[in-house]
Enzyme design. Structure first.
Site, mmCIF file in Angstrom:
data_model
loop_
_atom_site.group_PDB
_atom_site.id
_atom_site.type_symbol
_atom_site.label_atom_id
_atom_site.label_comp_id
_atom_site.label_asym_id
_atom_site.label_seq_id
_atom_site.Cartn_x
_atom_site.Cartn_y
_atom_site.Cartn_z
ATOM 1 N N ARG A 187 -1.425 -23.499 -44.170
ATOM 2 C CA ARG A 187 -0.797 -24.743 -43.282
ATOM 3 C C ARG A 187 0.078 -25.319 -44.155
ATOM 4 N NH1 ARG A 187 -4.689 -27.835 -39.450
ATOM 5 N NH2 ARG A 187 -5.733 -26.169 -38.228
ATOM 6 N N ASP A 202 -19.922 -31.948 -35.307
ATOM 7 C CA ASP A 202 -18.552 -30.912 -35.123
ATOM 8 C C ASP A 202 -19.130 -29.523 -35.059
ATOM 9 O OD1 ASP A 202 -16.460 -29.246 -35.917
ATOM 10 O OD2 ASP A 202 -15.352 -30.912 -37.087
ATOM 11 N N GLU A 252 -13.963 -22.553 -42.662
ATOM 12 C CA GLU A 252 -12.866 -21.156 -42.832
ATOM 13 C C GLU A 252 -12.126 -21.498 -44.317
ATOM 14 O OE1 GLU A 252 -13.026 -18.724 -40.916
ATOM 15 O OE2 GLU A 252 -13.900 -19.293 -39.208
ATOM 16 N N ARG A 263 -7.680 -28.756 -47.901
ATOM 17 C CA ARG A 263 -7.893 -29.850 -47.500
ATOM 18 C C ARG A 263 -8.843 -30.653 -47.190
ATOM 19 N NH1 ARG A 263 -6.332 -26.548 -43.751
ATOM 20 N NH2 ARG A 263 -7.149 -26.827 -41.336
ATOM 21 N N GLN A 264 -9.837 -30.120 -46.937
ATOM 22 C CA GLN A 264 -11.263 -30.617 -46.663
ATOM 23 C C GLN A 264 -11.955 -30.184 -47.943
ATOM 24 O OE1 GLN A 264 -12.429 -28.426 -42.976
ATOM 25 N NE2 GLN A 264 -10.369 -28.604 -42.170
ATOM 26 N N ASN A 307 -7.125 -32.603 -31.350
ATOM 27 C CA ASN A 307 -6.546 -32.255 -30.129
ATOM 28 C C ASN A 307 -6.356 -33.525 -29.170
ATOM 29 O OD1 ASN A 307 -8.881 -31.883 -27.796
ATOM 30 N ND2 ASN A 307 -9.661 -31.228 -29.745
ATOM 31 N N CYS A 366 11.375 -17.410 -15.508
ATOM 32 C CA CYS A 366 12.460 -16.557 -15.702
ATOM 33 C C CYS A 366 13.326 -16.508 -16.913
ATOM 34 C CB CYS A 366 13.603 -16.639 -14.385
ATOM 35 S SG CYS A 366 14.134 -18.300 -14.185
#
Length: 719
Positions: free
Chosen positions: A12, A462, A467, A473-474, A536, A591
């Site tokens: 990221r 959570d 990962e 960052r965490q 999100n 299209c």
């Protein structure tokens, strides 16, 4: 650095900063003085970012009050009387195994030989006297090339920092944004020429931006030419003189492309800037606050130099002395803005304290300046930044509620008082999400002593797993935590910061399915405040609706690249999150995606659709088919009886074409390339040659339609 680890750990960040900036960071050495509450935030952030090495220096011994601001110090360090730098060095190093973290024992004094600073590209000072800041800055400023210098401090509910990157330095990318591309609708033949956007779309350019042009028909002399923009309105802008003979009349087509032109930055030394400060104004409703705080900080340094201490807590006499000194400094400056005497008094009252969230804010700000100094990406601070959060001070609290009690909350108590501390200790808080923002929030909650007594409780949830890409960052997570639940791991990690924290970790989604079983109205009504640490919009809106229904306060925040937002939502006082909607993405007609992609967004959406179809939709269809039908034999028997078996034809095609080995995978990929990037392009050009005209006589291939170029497969161009 191992490429595989680099790609997964920094994926990221690489997307935001780019390869060049990442390489510069991987070659940079940084020196940091002072690892108190502010220093440890800076260290944490730049080590996670991935510099080459960090050297930390601190001559102070860990004390019990450090535990309230320094999250990498533990009670054992205090009991053992360890040096702060030595105690936290190993814990800082654990954040990123590819960053070398050292300590130095070289004292920083007026007599110190500073030649060792030449080994570093950036020097950061915290908790140092103004005289030492002058000495170090003068040395850094005089080097060739100059050593980037940053200093900062937090005093109570006030914070400030200063940057000096030298008389002249390079800014390779002023804003870090992707270059804009604009389809052209018209260009006038005039002095200056006026460019209009196609179909009145916005260009989002700014005056003085540099642009070039391509694919223009008619006024072809502009293709490849670099021009400076002067914005007329959101839809038009002027460029160079297009009235000359070399410029034919504009016909059609063309794209305007923004250019990233390197710039030169200029900073003055600390000595010069003390009396002629360039101040950033973070709050436009209080324009004179930065100048007042600047004078007050200089007065505070003078007070310390004369008395060997900072002003005593809630001492009116010391506050008067500080105000008098600030007025003296103010009178010697060329700037004659009025001083806000109430701000200076509040600084005198709280300067011996330290507000942990303020350390987090300034630490993030200064760490970003370090990355700017190293990479040349983004425009650096010019040159002072001051911030205050005096709103947290309660004017009606008795003075004795601010006096120290020789515990880990003393520095916080000096800022907000014992009564507010009591409320924080007994709070009921619910936080959704334990990612990057969630980790930072939990760290701040622990330092503030939230839910540490009575029936106070922090509930977090959570449903995600950790990962490898999360680790940069965490900061509560380590390599050994990969594939472990985020919520429980974060809860265990934050208990190391403050063992008294009462925290309950869940692994549930907050959604309509859990609304009547786990996170009921009663659950929400029992909370004092709710915190969003989500990624999100849909989940944010749901949380917002639940808070509105149950009339509970919500702290909403989020990030996107280098941008971030925070919104405090209080019932009957502020609007809710859903009152404001983000701009909707423009829908792209099918299209257009299939045959006439005109820009990078179209190509990305086309690729996403193809990927979704190949690797998600078809696979899910096959799985769903076999979950409904027990075996291939039963399906065959039904078909023999001419019974309808939904999806049988499509599933049979997928299974028939499915590759059985790696060689077949390569063969399919090669055929897909030829189909998508060569044959379809040739077929489209065969159906609509370049000279095809519409019924009105206009060309078929004109903006925003762009003719495709069939690609020839080249095995030497494989990545």
């Amino acid at each position: 650095m191992d490429t595989e680890i680099d790609d997964s750990l920094y994926s990221r960040q690489r997307y935001v900063l780019g390869d060049t900036a990442m390489k510069r960071m991987a070659q940079a050495s940084v020196l940091l003085y002072g690892v108190g509450g502010l220093g440890i935030e800076i260290a944490k952030n730049i080590v996670l970012a991935g510099i080459k090495s960090l050297t930390i220096h601190d001559d102070k011994v860990a004390t019990v009050t450090d535990l309230g601001t320094q999250f990498f110090l533990h009670e054992n360090d205090v009991n053992s009387g360890l040096n702060r730098a030595e105690a936290c060095c190993k814990r800082i190093a654990e954040l990123n195994p590819y960053v070398t973290v050292n300590t130095t024992s070289i004292p920083l004094q007026d007599s110190t030989d500073l030649t060792y600073l030449k080994d570093y590209q950036c020097v950061i000072l915290t908790e140092t006297s103004l005289n030492l800041q002058r000495k170090v800055n003068n040395f850094c400023h005089q080097q060739n090339p100059p050593i980037k210098f940053i200093s900062g401090d937090v005093f109570g509910v006030f914070a400030g920092c200063f940057c000096d990157f030298g008389d002249e330095f390079d800014i390779f990318d002023a804003n870090g944004e992707e270059p804009k591309e604009v389809f052209i609708g018209n260009i006038t033949k005039a002095n200056p020429g006026v460019v209009g956007c196609l179909e009145n779309t916005r260009h989002y350019l700014q005056t003085a931006d540099k642009v070039t042009f391509k694919e223009i028909k008619g006024m072809t002399a502009l293709n490849g030419k670099v021009c400076t923009v002067s914005v007329l309105n959101p839809f038009t802008f002027t460029i160079c003189d297009t009235s000359g003979e070399e410029f034919n009349e504009y016909d059609h087509g063309g794209i305007c492309v923004q250019l990233k032109i390197p710039e030169k930055g200029h900073h003055e030394s600390l000595e010069t800037q003390l009396t002629k400060p360039n101040l950033l104004t973070p709050d436009l409703s209080r324009l004179n606050a930065p100048f007042t705080i600047h004078c007050a900080f200089l007065a505070l340094q003078s007070f310390y130099q004369m008395n060997g201490r900072l002003p005593n807590t809630r001492c009116s006499d010391d506050a008067e002395l500080l105000l008098s000194k600030a007025k003296e400094i103010h009178s010697s400056m060329s700037i004659k803005e009025e001083l806000d005497e109430s701000l200076i008094q509040k600084l005198a009252f709280t300067c011996k304290g330290c507000l942990p969230p303020l350390c987090a804010v300034l630490g993030g700000f200064m760490a970003q300046e370090v990355l700017k100094a190293i990479t040349g990406k983004f425009t650096p601070l010019s040159q002072w930044f001051y911030l205050d959060v005096t709103d947290v001070m309660l004017n009606d609290a008795p003075d004795n509620s601010f006096y120290p009690k020789n515990d880990r909350y003393d520095l916080l108590r000096l800022c907000i008082g014992e009564n507010t501390l009591y409320k924080l200790r007994n709070i009921h808080l619910f936080m959704v999400g334990c990612g990057a923002i969630g980790c930072e929030m939990l760290k701040n909650f622990a330092l503030l002593g939230l839910a540490t007594q009575g029936d106070g409780l922090i509930t977090i949830t959570d449903n995600d797993l950790i990962e490898k890409s999360n680790l940069n960052r965490q900061f509560l997570f380590r390599p050994q935590h990969i594939r472990h639940p985020k919520s429980t791991t974060a809860a265990n990690s934050v208990l190391e910061i403050n063992p008294a924290l009462k925290i309950d970790a869940h692994q549930n989604k907050v959604c309509p399915q859990t609304e009547h079983t786990i996170y009921t109205d009663t659950f929400f009504e029992n909370q004092h405040v709710l915190v969003n640490a989500l990624d999100n919009v849909e989940a944010r809106r749901y949380m917002d609706s639940r808070c509105v229904t149950n009339q509970r306060a919500l702290l909403e925040s989020g990030t996107m690249g280098t941008k971030g937002h925070v919104q405090v939502i209080v019932p009957h006082l502020t609007e809710s999150y859903s009152n404001q909607n983000d701009p909707l993405d423009e829908e792209i007609p099918y299209c257009t995606l299939k045959s006439f992609p005109a820009n990078i967004e179209h190509c990305i959406q086309w690729a996403r659709d193809k990927f979704e179809s190949s690797f998600s939709q078809k696979a899910n269809l096959v799985n769903k088919f076999w979950s409904k039908n027990e075996s291939a034999q039963s399906v065959a028997e039904k078909l023999m009886k001419h019974d309808q078996v939904e999806g049988a034809y499509i599933v049979s095609r997928v299974l028939r074409n499915a590759p059985q080995n790696w060689q077949q995978c390569i063969s399919i990929a090669r055929c897909k390339f030829e189909k998508y990037f060569n044959h379809k392009a040739k077929q489209l050009l065969h159906a609509f040659p370049l000279d095809t005209k519409l019924a009105n006589g206009g060309l078929f291939w004109q903006s925003p339609k762009r003719p495709p170029q069939p690609l020839i497969f080249d095995s030497s161009n494989l990545v």
